[in-house]
Scaffold this motif. Sequence first.
Motif, PDB file in Angstrom:
ATOM      1  N   ASP A 102       9.131   6.702  -9.280  1.00 48.52           N
ATOM      2  CA  ASP A 102       7.958   6.746  -8.415  1.00 48.52           C
ATOM      3  C   ASP A 102       8.464   6.883  -6.984  1.00 48.52           C
ATOM      4  OD1 ASP A 102       5.637   6.486  -7.013  1.00 48.52           O
ATOM      5  OD2 ASP A 102       4.912   4.712  -8.084  1.00 48.52           O
ATOM      6  N   PRO A 103       8.752   8.106  -6.528  1.00 49.60           N
ATOM      7  CA  PRO A 103       9.403   8.280  -5.225  1.00 49.60           C
ATOM      8  C   PRO A 103       8.605   7.734  -4.058  1.00 49.60           C
ATOM      9  CG  PRO A 103       8.688  10.392  -6.132  1.00 49.60           C
ATOM     10  CD  PRO A 103       8.549   9.398  -7.220  1.00 49.60           C
ATOM     11  N   ASP A 104       7.276   7.771  -4.133  1.00 52.15           N
ATOM     12  CA  ASP A 104       6.482   7.245  -3.020  1.00 52.15           C
ATOM     13  C   ASP A 104       6.603   5.730  -2.921  1.00 52.15           C
ATOM     14  OD1 ASP A 104       5.690   9.816  -2.491  1.00 52.15           O
ATOM     15  OD2 ASP A 104       3.827   9.658  -3.640  1.00 52.15           O
ATOM     16  N   GLU A 117      13.555  12.841   4.009  1.00 55.86           N
ATOM     17  CA  GLU A 117      14.490  13.840   4.549  1.00 55.86           C
ATOM     18  C   GLU A 117      15.631  13.178   5.306  1.00 55.86           C
ATOM     19  OE1 GLU A 117      12.124  16.461   6.863  1.00 55.86           O
ATOM     20  OE2 GLU A 117      11.179  17.447   5.128  1.00 55.86           O
ATOM     21  N   LEU A 118      15.321  12.145   6.092  1.00 53.09           N
ATOM     22  CA  LEU A 118      16.389  11.411   6.797  1.00 53.09           C
ATOM     23  C   LEU A 118      17.357  10.765   5.822  1.00 53.09           C
ATOM     24  CD1 LEU A 118      14.667   9.612   9.823  1.00 53.09           C
ATOM     25  CD2 LEU A 118      16.198  11.576   9.867  1.00 53.09           C
ATOM     26  N   ALA A 133       0.195   5.468  10.262  1.00 50.48           N
ATOM     27  CA  ALA A 133      -0.519   5.889   9.045  1.00 50.48           C
ATOM     28  C   ALA A 133      -1.060   4.683   8.285  1.00 50.48           C
ATOM     29  CB  ALA A 133       0.406   6.719   8.156  1.00 50.48           C
ATOM     30  N   HIS A 134      -0.261   3.624   8.165  1.00 52.43           N
ATOM     31  CA  HIS A 134      -0.726   2.416   7.477  1.00 52.43           C
ATOM     32  C   HIS A 134      -1.914   1.801   8.206  1.00 52.43           C
ATOM     33  CE1 HIS A 134       1.881   1.552   4.046  1.00 52.43           C
ATOM     34  NE2 HIS A 134       2.865   2.118   4.714  1.00 52.43           N
ATOM     35  N   GLU A 135      -1.845   1.751   9.529  1.00 53.95           N
ATOM     36  CA  GLU A 135      -2.951   1.185  10.304  1.00 53.95           C
ATOM     37  C   GLU A 135      -4.226   1.999  10.125  1.00 53.95           C
ATOM     38  OE1 GLU A 135      -1.536   1.029  14.280  1.00 53.95           O
ATOM     39  OE2 GLU A 135      -0.070  -0.578  13.893  1.00 53.95           O
ATOM     40  N   ARG A 166       0.857  -1.174   0.000  1.00 53.52           N
ATOM     41  CA  ARG A 166       0.000   0.000   0.000  1.00 53.52           C
ATOM     42  C   ARG A 166       0.897   1.229   0.000  1.00 53.52           C
ATOM     43  NH1 ARG A 166      -2.094  -1.033   4.227  1.00 53.52           N
ATOM     44  NH2 ARG A 166      -4.143  -1.840   3.689  1.00 53.52           N
ATOM     45  N   VAL A 167       0.731   2.082  -0.980  1.00 56.98           N
ATOM     46  CA  VAL A 167       1.532   3.302  -1.077  1.00 56.98           C
ATOM     47  C   VAL A 167       0.690   4.463  -0.576  1.00 56.98           C
ATOM     48  CG1 VAL A 167       2.843   4.813  -2.600  1.00 56.98           C
ATOM     49  CG2 VAL A 167       2.794   2.354  -3.032  1.00 56.98           C
ATOM     50  N   LEU A 168       1.165   5.101   0.480  1.00 57.34           N
ATOM     51  CA  LEU A 168       0.440   6.200   1.117  1.00 57.34           C
ATOM     52  C   LEU A 168       0.597   7.491   0.309  1.00 57.34           C
ATOM     53  CD1 LEU A 168       1.593   5.562   4.802  1.00 57.34           C
ATOM     54  CD2 LEU A 168      -0.536   4.810   3.740  1.00 57.34           C
ATOM     55  N   PRO A 169      -0.223   8.503   0.605  1.00 56.14           N
ATOM     56  CA  PRO A 169      -0.003   9.825  -0.020  1.00 56.14           C
ATOM     57  C   PRO A 169       1.400  10.344   0.279  1.00 56.14           C
ATOM     58  CG  PRO A 169      -2.159   9.746   0.997  1.00 56.14           C
ATOM     59  CD  PRO A 169      -1.469   8.477   1.396  1.00 56.14           C
ATOM     60  N   SER A 170       1.915  11.153  -0.620  1.00 57.24           N
ATOM     61  CA  SER A 170       3.327  11.536  -0.615  1.00 57.24           C
ATOM     62  C   SER A 170       3.779  12.191   0.683  1.00 57.24           C
ATOM     63  CB  SER A 170       3.602  12.472  -1.796  1.00 57.24           C
ATOM     64  OG  SER A 170       4.973  12.753  -1.897  1.00 57.24           O
ATOM     65  N   GLN A 171       2.907  12.975   1.317  1.00 52.76           N
ATOM     66  CA  GLN A 171       3.352  13.729   2.501  1.00 52.76           C
ATOM     67  C   GLN A 171       3.758  12.825   3.662  1.00 52.76           C
ATOM     68  OE1 GLN A 171       0.299  13.881   1.195  1.00 52.76           O
ATOM     69  NE2 GLN A 171      -1.324  13.827   2.767  1.00 52.76           N
ATOM     70  N   TYR A 172       3.237  11.593   3.699  1.00 51.44           N
ATOM     71  CA  TYR A 172       3.586  10.686   4.790  1.00 51.44           C
ATOM     72  C   TYR A 172       5.030  10.186   4.682  1.00 51.44           C
ATOM     73  CZ  TYR A 172      -1.330  10.580   6.105  1.00 51.44           C
ATOM     74  OH  TYR A 172      -2.590  10.938   6.527  1.00 51.44           O
ATOM     75  N   TYR A 173       5.589  10.207   3.478  1.00 54.66           N
ATOM     76  CA  TYR A 173       6.948   9.709   3.286  1.00 54.66           C
ATOM     77  C   TYR A 173       8.005  10.810   3.392  1.00 54.66           C
ATOM     78  CZ  TYR A 173       4.599   5.544   1.547  1.00 54.66           C
ATOM     79  OH  TYR A 173       3.814   4.422   1.444  1.00 54.66           O
TER      80      TYR A 173
END
Length: 813
Positions: free
Chosen positions: A722-724, A272-273, A794-796, A260-267
């Motif tokens: 596909d960065p996400d 950044e790390l 977020a996944h849950e 499951r690929v979440l919306p981009s802001q979650y990643y």
Amino acid sequence: MAKSSSLNVRVVEGRALPAKDVSGSSDPYCIVKVDDEVVARTATIWRSLSPFWGEEYTVHLPLDFHHLAFYVLDEDTVGHDDIIGKISLSREAIAADPRGIDSWINLSHVDPDAEVQGEICLAVQMLEDVRGRCLRCHVLQARDLAPRDISGTSDPFARVFWGSQSLETSTIKKTRFPHWDEVLELREMPGPPSPLRVELWDWDMVGKNDFLGMVEFPPQVLQQNPPNGWFHLLPFPRAEEDSGGSLGALRLKVRLTEDRVLPSQYYQPLRELLMESVLGPAEEDAASPLAVLEELTSGDCRQELATKLVKLFLGQGLAGPFLDYLTRREVARTTDPNTLFRSNSLASKSMEQFLKLVGMPYLHEVLRPAINRVFEEKRYMELDPCKMGLGRTRRISFKGVPSEEHVREASLGLLTGYLGPIMDTIVGSVGRCPLAIRLAFKQLRQCVEERFPQAEHKDVKNLAISGFLFLRFFAPAILTPKLFDLRDQHADPQTSRSLLLLAKAVQSIGNLGQQLGQGKELWMAPLHPFLLQSISRVRDFLDQLVDVDGKEEPGGPARAPVPPSVTVREGYLLKRKEEPAGLATRFAFKKFYFRLSGEMLSCSRSPERQTRSSMPVSHIRAVERVDEGAFQLPHVMQVVTQDGAGALHTTYLQCKNVNELNQWLSALRKASAPNPDKLAAWHPGAFRSAHWTCCLQAERSAAGCSRTHSAVTLGDWSDPLDPDAETQMVYRQLLLGRDRLRMKFLEGSTLDTTPEADTEKGSSATEGACADALAHQREAAARLLEVLADLDQAHEEFQSQEQRKVAPGPLRP
């Protein structure tokens, strides 16, 4: 939010296959199908009962695929190919183990009654009146049924069973996409509740009818939620027959990846790390995401992870710092320069994947002319006396069989004749090598030179570069050109041997003569003068390659490995005329040279001629196969486009073979993936003689009768970024090391900071440095664990939302 699904398939080898030819051998090849769609065909291994293929495919799939099948056939020059056996793996069997399947599996017999495909559309109602209960089954249509007749179609009808009663629909002639729209009513008879079973059959005038598939629904489903929609056809239930190995076996590696690929802001926090990791000191790093990944991964997983990381950093404009980070860590822990980058470490795999992602067009430009020449000329070359077949070079002559010395001299002349142009092209390609590769090699050379500055190690800085460029890029591409998209088919045994000799020579040149004259291959000695001369040219080439100004901007704009204007696929295809009035089908297709980029699909009479016509990729709405029966031709595809007025236009293109067809389908689907308003259904036939050849509908504008397959593509170097999805894969890998990271840095420490240990280690300055380093590592570990916990949550949450949205539905087989 999106879900992704992909299959990693490796057809390794076969054993103990039965002989199908009069010679006592077979010419086996393997076809790979996903839900009855052919996605790959291996090379034919001539005259072998224990073939080795070693072919690997990544297939991107829709989430609702059902099964994967492997068919082994014996290729015949005359007549139809013989079926040897098959292996069928359900989606559930593949997904049962996250590590996938890696084993020998016996081939089973191909039973026509089990070879079912397609779907049926039903609407069932349970009614009750004064006479009792009644089941009303509305049989609407079916699609993608198996062809049972010699014409490539079927004559399907449906038979409905409920209890002791049965009714049939009418028979629709010559179609795999029948439309019945018939309502069958069956009355309930006394007795226990009965299931509903719908069978599809192909009507035959002579002999018995052929089974096409069935669906069955238990009584509780009929009561609670009567079926309404499309249902996948299944074979008759029967015990799986094991051939006992009499048909041989295949060694397969299959792994299903679903996520499951979440919306981009979650990643964004994890990205950044990762970006911060490569901008800090590499050697002392132990708790950053990259350091953790480097410690955890191994084997096939490391190669997949390296690909995802390279793509992720390419998209952020930080591929150079990323590779520099990994190589500095690798160099720092290497004590023997002879072993530098020789293992399959994350640094080695990342550089290797980087070359493929960024340098594949460069590789094609450099090597394709020479590779094509070897394939076309099919000259016999051999230097090893143990492998010389003196009769192979015999010609009609009164001189008899040539001597070993004659064969060696002729082979030496041929080899240098091929190697000369290859090396000329390589050493003259400095200006064509992508800037990103040259900058990466420049950083690599500086790093190695700082680590091994001694005079006796002066060649190590060049070996580090040539090891990647020649040993891991050029030589493997020469050895197996099909795997690098240089050829559509594998080489025959004689050409394979010629390619092996050329690859060995290029490998020796890439080693800069370090092992020349050593080892078991002393028969290569006649080639040594040419190799030594080429080595001096390669040293000059490497110096020029890293003599480049420029620098990647950290945090620069996202970029694709292949710019939109770069050609990702090209070659000759046969194109059907728009309206071939009165022409026979075979004359309606004309040969053109096609080029596909991220922006345009264009065609011309030849590669050198001016573009004759073109279609913007943004106009493509579907790219699908065409049934052979539509034009009585194999390997035809259609590209459906939409003009500014909203009208749809179809272009029919014929490929040379099934592999070329799959590659063009995949390339066009990926290029058009972002397009809006993609078609959900299409016609796999053609509109001819005032009707569609697939579903027999008389309206040209009739809705498509089969589902499109835009999600089915083959993974390769030209896949879009596909960065996400790439960050999601990195997150999954980091989860595997979360407990180890917590124990190492938060619940305990590998660094001894007791006063006694500090006294033994030295001064207070050293003590402070150790304490500061440990504190920094603990802080980095805590940040990483916090980011992983946020992604877990977020996944849950998204999973809970999905479960709440999904309403109970009918049981669909």
